[in-house]
Motif scaffolding. Structure first.
Motif, PDB file in Angstrom:
ATOM      1  N   SER A   1      -3.381  -2.877 -30.800  1.00  0.00           N
ATOM      2  CA  SER A   1      -2.711  -1.816 -30.037  1.00  0.00           C
ATOM      3  C   SER A   1      -3.660  -1.088 -29.076  1.00  0.00           C
ATOM      4  O   SER A   1      -3.211  -0.295 -28.248  1.00  0.00           O
ATOM      5  CB  SER A   1      -2.056  -0.830 -30.991  1.00  0.00           C
ATOM      6  N   SER A   2      -4.960  -1.355 -29.183  1.00  0.00           N
ATOM      7  CA  SER A   2      -5.882  -0.714 -28.235  1.00  0.00           C
ATOM      8  C   SER A   2      -6.136  -1.600 -27.016  1.00  0.00           C
ATOM      9  O   SER A   2      -7.006  -1.334 -26.206  1.00  0.00           O
ATOM     10  CB  SER A   2      -7.209  -0.400 -28.924  1.00  0.00           C
ATOM     11  N   THR A   3      -5.360  -2.691 -26.919  1.00  0.00           N
ATOM     12  CA  THR A   3      -5.542  -3.623 -25.794  1.00  0.00           C
ATOM     13  C   THR A   3      -4.397  -3.483 -24.796  1.00  0.00           C
ATOM     14  O   THR A   3      -3.231  -3.426 -25.187  1.00  0.00           O
ATOM     15  CB  THR A   3      -5.522  -5.082 -26.319  1.00  0.00           C
ATOM     16  N   CYS A   4      -4.759  -3.469 -23.538  1.00  0.00           N
ATOM     17  CA  CYS A   4      -3.734  -3.513 -22.495  1.00  0.00           C
ATOM     18  C   CYS A   4      -3.831  -4.870 -21.802  1.00  0.00           C
ATOM     19  O   CYS A   4      -4.933  -5.308 -21.464  1.00  0.00           O
ATOM     20  CB  CYS A   4      -3.976  -2.391 -21.499  1.00  0.00           C
TER      21      CYS A   4
ATOM     22  N   ALA B   1      -8.222  -0.369 -10.670  1.00  0.00           N
ATOM     23  CA  ALA B   1      -9.643  -0.249 -11.026  1.00  0.00           C
ATOM     24  C   ALA B   1     -10.206   1.054 -10.460  1.00  0.00           C
ATOM     25  O   ALA B   1     -10.915   1.801 -11.144  1.00  0.00           O
ATOM     26  CB  ALA B   1     -10.426  -1.445 -10.489  1.00  0.00           C
ATOM     27  N   TYR B   2      -9.838   1.339  -9.213  1.00  0.00           N
ATOM     28  CA  TYR B   2     -10.311   2.572  -8.562  1.00  0.00           C
ATOM     29  C   TYR B   2      -9.794   3.799  -9.311  1.00  0.00           C
ATOM     30  O   TYR B   2     -10.550   4.731  -9.604  1.00  0.00           O
ATOM     31  CB  TYR B   2      -9.837   2.590  -7.099  1.00  0.00           C
ATOM     32  N   GLY B   3      -8.494   3.789  -9.644  1.00  0.00           N
ATOM     33  CA  GLY B   3      -7.896   4.928 -10.340  1.00  0.00           C
ATOM     34  C   GLY B   3      -8.566   5.172 -11.681  1.00  0.00           C
ATOM     35  O   GLY B   3      -8.841   6.314 -12.063  1.00  0.00           O
ATOM     36  N   LEU B   4      -8.859   4.095 -12.412  1.00  0.00           N
ATOM     37  CA  LEU B   4      -9.513   4.222 -13.717  1.00  0.00           C
ATOM     38  C   LEU B   4     -10.936   4.769 -13.556  1.00  0.00           C
ATOM     39  O   LEU B   4     -11.358   5.681 -14.275  1.00  0.00           O
ATOM     40  CB  LEU B   4      -9.536   2.854 -14.415  1.00  0.00           C
TER      41      LEU B   4
ATOM     42  N   LEU C   1       0.808  -1.225   0.000  1.00  0.00           N
ATOM     43  CA  LEU C   1       0.000   0.000   0.000  1.00  0.00           C
ATOM     44  C   LEU C   1       0.842   1.277   0.000  1.00  0.00           C
ATOM     45  O   LEU C   1       0.332   2.346  -0.329  1.00  0.00           O
ATOM     46  CB  LEU C   1      -0.965  -0.011   1.194  1.00  0.00           C
ATOM     47  N   THR C   2       2.116   1.157   0.366  1.00  0.00           N
ATOM     48  CA  THR C   2       2.958   2.368   0.289  1.00  0.00           C
ATOM     49  C   THR C   2       3.086   2.838  -1.165  1.00  0.00           C
ATOM     50  O   THR C   2       3.416   3.987  -1.419  1.00  0.00           O
ATOM     51  CB  THR C   2       4.388   2.124   0.843  1.00  0.00           C
ATOM     52  N   GLN C   3       2.839   1.936  -2.110  1.00  0.00           N
ATOM     53  CA  GLN C   3       2.946   2.289  -3.543  1.00  0.00           C
ATOM     54  C   GLN C   3       1.583   2.674  -4.139  1.00  0.00           C
ATOM     55  O   GLN C   3       1.418   2.670  -5.363  1.00  0.00           O
ATOM     56  CB  GLN C   3       3.490   1.091  -4.336  1.00  0.00           C
ATOM     57  N   SER C   4       0.621   2.968  -3.289  1.00  0.00           N
ATOM     58  CA  SER C   4      -0.755   3.136  -3.788  1.00  0.00           C
ATOM     59  C   SER C   4      -0.850   4.216  -4.886  1.00  0.00           C
ATOM     60  O   SER C   4      -1.584   4.047  -5.854  1.00  0.00           O
ATOM     61  CB  SER C   4      -1.710   3.466  -2.647  1.00  0.00           C
ATOM     62  N   LYS C   5      -0.084   5.307  -4.739  1.00  0.00           N
ATOM     63  CA  LYS C   5      -0.205   6.386  -5.733  1.00  0.00           C
ATOM     64  C   LYS C   5       0.184   5.868  -7.131  1.00  0.00           C
ATOM     65  O   LYS C   5      -0.474   6.177  -8.123  1.00  0.00           O
ATOM     66  CB  LYS C   5       0.687   7.569  -5.301  1.00  0.00           C
ATOM     67  N   THR C   6       1.246   5.053  -7.168  1.00  0.00           N
ATOM     68  CA  THR C   6       1.682   4.500  -8.456  1.00  0.00           C
ATOM     69  C   THR C   6       0.558   3.662  -9.086  1.00  0.00           C
ATOM     70  O   THR C   6       0.283   3.759 -10.285  1.00  0.00           O
ATOM     71  CB  THR C   6       2.910   3.580  -8.221  1.00  0.00           C
ATOM     72  N   TYR C   7      -0.079   2.844  -8.278  1.00  0.00           N
ATOM     73  CA  TYR C   7      -1.151   1.975  -8.813  1.00  0.00           C
ATOM     74  C   TYR C   7      -2.352   2.806  -9.273  1.00  0.00           C
ATOM     75  O   TYR C   7      -2.957   2.532 -10.301  1.00  0.00           O
ATOM     76  CB  TYR C   7      -1.604   0.949  -7.777  1.00  0.00           C
ATOM     77  N   LEU C   8      -2.686   3.827  -8.469  1.00  0.00           N
ATOM     78  CA  LEU C   8      -3.839   4.672  -8.832  1.00  0.00           C
ATOM     79  C   LEU C   8      -3.563   5.392 -10.152  1.00  0.00           C
ATOM     80  O   LEU C   8      -4.422   5.441 -11.036  1.00  0.00           O
ATOM     81  CB  LEU C   8      -4.123   5.694  -7.722  1.00  0.00           C
ATOM     82  N   ASP C   9      -2.349   5.923 -10.289  1.00  0.00           N
ATOM     83  CA  ASP C   9      -1.999   6.631 -11.532  1.00  0.00           C
ATOM     84  C   ASP C   9      -1.990   5.672 -12.722  1.00  0.00           C
ATOM     85  O   ASP C   9      -2.446   6.001 -13.814  1.00  0.00           O
ATOM     86  CB  ASP C   9      -0.616   7.293 -11.406  1.00  0.00           C
ATOM     87  N   MET C  10      -1.461   4.496 -12.486  1.00  0.00           N
ATOM     88  CA  MET C  10      -1.429   3.494 -13.560  1.00  0.00           C
ATOM     89  C   MET C  10      -2.878   3.175 -13.988  1.00  0.00           C
ATOM     90  O   MET C  10      -3.170   3.039 -15.169  1.00  0.00           O
ATOM     91  CB  MET C  10      -0.726   2.234 -13.057  1.00  0.00           C
ATOM     92  N   GLY C  11      -3.749   3.058 -13.009  1.00  0.00           N
ATOM     93  CA  GLY C  11      -5.168   2.801 -13.296  1.00  0.00           C
ATOM     94  C   GLY C  11      -5.740   3.913 -14.160  1.00  0.00           C
ATOM     95  O   GLY C  11      -6.392   3.654 -15.185  1.00  0.00           O
ATOM     96  N   ALA C  12      -5.470   5.164 -13.781  1.00  0.00           N
ATOM     97  CA  ALA C  12      -6.009   6.297 -14.546  1.00  0.00           C
ATOM     98  C   ALA C  12      -5.513   6.243 -15.997  1.00  0.00           C
ATOM     99  O   ALA C  12      -6.246   6.567 -16.927  1.00  0.00           O
ATOM    100  CB  ALA C  12      -5.601   7.605 -13.880  1.00  0.00           C
ATOM    101  N   SER C  13      -4.274   5.761 -16.165  1.00  0.00           N
ATOM    102  CA  SER C  13      -3.711   5.738 -17.528  1.00  0.00           C
ATOM    103  C   SER C  13      -4.357   4.669 -18.410  1.00  0.00           C
ATOM    104  O   SER C  13      -4.181   4.668 -19.628  1.00  0.00           O
ATOM    105  CB  SER C  13      -2.200   5.510 -17.456  1.00  0.00           C
ATOM    106  N   LEU C  14      -5.095   3.776 -17.825  1.00  0.00           N
ATOM    107  CA  LEU C  14      -5.755   2.730 -18.626  1.00  0.00           C
ATOM    108  C   LEU C  14      -6.898   3.285 -19.468  1.00  0.00           C
ATOM    109  O   LEU C  14      -7.439   2.594 -20.330  1.00  0.00           O
ATOM    110  CB  LEU C  14      -6.313   1.624 -17.704  1.00  0.00           C
TER     111      LEU C  14
END
Ligand code: G6P
Length: 624
Positions: A528-531, A600-603, A464-477
């Protein structure tokens, strides 16, 4: 589905009811309503609104009056579109009624009442029930005026109408009833959908879930199926369906009311993700073995009896709980060497499952009220198969009815998308599999496994200390049309759960897949539109997962890898890489699901979705 609240007492009635509905809104939120009974002999006031409880709250701002009591409802539509006229409460003569569940033969009853001249304004089965009760109650009066009856006669008139009404009605449901001219009293029926009741010296509280009552009292009666009740301030009578009085013990709930507040987080879901280290610790606390003692379960004798001679294990669940069961299959098969089947409850109950003499059926459920899971449990009980539950809500139907209940200690989970309940299910199922393996002598180093499990809360803190990274990664999806989540072994059910989280709260197309199965279909989706989010914790199937990754890469899929810090062979093949702590095989599901929840939350946040109340969903699915 649907939340029910009832209150009699000195507090501001609409505030108590709205507060209860807000805490139950996760049960359904397409319309809401209240019926308020004034202290004077004025008419009962009904307010109903399409949309969220907040709309009802606004509508009630203009309502003035001194109310003695009321009933309230938040709806998840089954019969009839979400509209004001279909919202509850429904009125029929003196009877005001809210309802959760389904009346299967409502059309038949409706036609019978229509033949008698009754008109209906809604498309709901609920209105039919209200008219049925009122019709019976009126006929029972045999020409006498209700107002002229003594209080015991009035109560008995209502109770008799409920008794006859429930005999005519088919289905699983709960109703709460208020009768004009009977101030200070509420009535109800539990016929397969939950109802909880509690009283104080100056008040009476009813709810479809304990959350409705929680800030007001901690001692409650969880009504078993086939119960009729009559309640008033400081007094509750319970009856069976023949109106024979019965006792229902009180249960003490130790969930603190602050657990049902957001506590500074934007959403319950985010708060619940962050609670995972502590609730996993609570769930394991006092249960893991010490040097002197083995695993400690609440009722050790029942536990031993349950697992004695087991030769087959059958898990049944729905949604996220189903994925927890699917993960547990790997634990039980590897450690305890028991053949395990895992079924969706809605399939299991209709497919005539085969049980051996020593089959054990385990149901997994956060709420303990999911209709299909409960029906599956009852099916197993009817077949005299030994059963257990892994259940979170104390006093819920599933936790009461299973032979043994292993309670998870996630506390109240309000976000519709399940997060912390899942982690606690994984934790307890892992401990259970270790203990069963210990008893069967199939896992020599069970102490080591248990010690490793005890480290999960710390590792979760680390993740959870890395939560910001995961949230941002989610938003980038946001830029992808399709999101695949893939993994093998224990990462397969986690990929399913990760994709479910994305679908539930962001409405983006996501699929969880066994990495090795991609080439049998879903690979056709990749461009290319698939992650593809590849879960690969450097375990014994890691090399195989890497080959599957190549297949995705060769088709221009964007790859986000989730793996351990030191895994260069994996890291260099990914477009983006998220490193997680190294951990033993059995811990990876609990660790790898957290970044997926946060992504999922970030997205969903990026897309402006209603995260705690996703469209069309309800937390507790009490209809089939
Ligand atoms: C609903 C919820 C899910 C949950 C599933 C099973 O679909 O939205 O989050 O996993 O029901 O619920 P249960 O209470 O039985 O775990």
């Amino acid at each position: 589905m649907c939340g029910i609240v009832g209150y009699v007492g000195p507090k501001n009635v609409s505030e108590v009811l709205i507060g209860g509905l807000e805490r139950l809104e996760y049960r359904g939120y397409d319309s809401a309503g209240v019926a308020l009974m004034p202290h004077s002999k004025e008419d009962v006031l009904i307010k109903r609104c399409v949309g969220r409880v907040s709309a009802l709250k606004d509508a009630l701002k203009s309502v003035t009056g001194d109310f003695a009591q009321g009933i309230a409802h938040t709806r998840w539509a089954t019969h009839g579109v979400p509209s004001e006229v279909n919202a509850h409460p429904h009125k029929a003569g003196r009877t005001f009624l809210v309802h959760n569940g389904i009346i299967e033969n409502y059309l038949e009853i409706k036609e019978e009442l229509q033949r008698q001249g009754q008109e209906f304004e809604s498309q709901t089965d609920t209105e039919v029930f209200a008219h049925l009760i009122e019709n019976i109650r009126y006929k029972l009066l045999a020409g006498r005026d209700f107002e002229s009856l003594s209080l015991p006669e009035k109560i008995s008139n209502v109770l008799e109408s409920l008794k006859i009404g429930t005999q005519k009605v088919e289905g699983h449901y709960a109703i709460l009833v208020m009768v004009a001219g009977l101030e200070g009293h509420l009535f109800g029926v539990q016929a397969g959908a939950p109802l909880v009741a509690g009283k104080l010296t100056d008040s009476l509280y009813i709810g479809s879930d304990l959350q409705a009552l929680l800030p007001h009292l901690s001692d409650m009666h969880f009504l078993p199926a086939k119960t009729i009740f009559a309640g008033q301030i400081n007094h509750l009578d319970f009856y069976d369906f023949d109106l024979k009085k019965k006792e229902i013990p009180m249960s003490r709930i130790d969930w603190s009311p602050d657990k049902i507040a957001k506590g500074g987080f934007d959403h319950f879901m985010l708060k619940e993700i962050f609670e995972q280290p502590s609730v996993v610790a609570d769930t394991l606390s006092g249960r893991l073995p010490t040097e002197e003692l083995g695993f400690l379960w609440d009722d050790l004798e029942k536990h031993k009896d349950l697992w004695k001679n087991v030769d087959r294990l059958h898990f049944v669940a729905c949604g996220t709980a189903y994925y927890a069961a699917l993960t547990a299959k790997y634990f039980f098969e590897k450690w305890a060497r028991i053949p395990v089947e895992v079924d969706l409850a809605s399939e299991f109950r209709y497919r005539n499952p085969v049980f051996t003499q020593n089959t054990v059926v385990g149901v997994v459920s956060q709420s303990g009220e999911t209709a299909d899971t409960l029906a599956a449990l009852r099916l197993a009980l009817d077949e005299k198969v030994k059963t257990f539950a892994v259940c979170n809500v104390p006093g819920s139907s599933i936790s009461r009815e299973a032979n043994v209940n292993y309670q998870t200690k996630a506390g109240p989970e309000i976000g519709v998308a399940s997060t912390k309940a899942f982690s606690t299910q994984l934790a307890i199922l892992s401990a259970l599999a270790q203990d069963v393996a210990r008893m069967r002598g199939t896992l020599v180093n069970w102490q080591n496994e248990a010690e490793s499990l005890a480290r999960v809360p710390l590792l979760l803190e680390q993740v959870l200390t890395q939560s910001k990274t995961y949230l941002d990664m989610g938003a980038s999806l946001e830029r992808f049309k399709t999101i695949l989540v893939v993994g093998r072994g224990l990462m397969y059910p986690i990929s399913l759960e990760g994709a479910l989280k994305i679908k539930e709260i962001s409405y983006r197309h996501a699929e969880g897949y066994a990495a090795g199965e991609l080439k049998h279909g879903p690979i056709a989706l990749i461009d290319s539109s698939t992650c593809a989010i590849v879960l690969n914790p450097k375990d014994d199937v890691s090399a195989k997962t890497l080959s599957n990754l190549q297949e995705i890469k060769a088709r221009s899929g964007w790859i986000i890898g989730l793996g351990v810090e030191k895994h260069d062979a994996f890291r260099k093949e990914c477009n983006e890489y998220l490193a997680l702590p190294e951990a033993d095989w059995a811990l990876s599901p609990m660790l790898y699901v957290v970044p997926l929840q946060l992504m999922a939350y970030g997205l969903a946040k990026q897309l402006g979705c209603d995260i705690d109340k996703p469209r069309n969903l309800a937390k507790s699915v009490t209809v089939e």
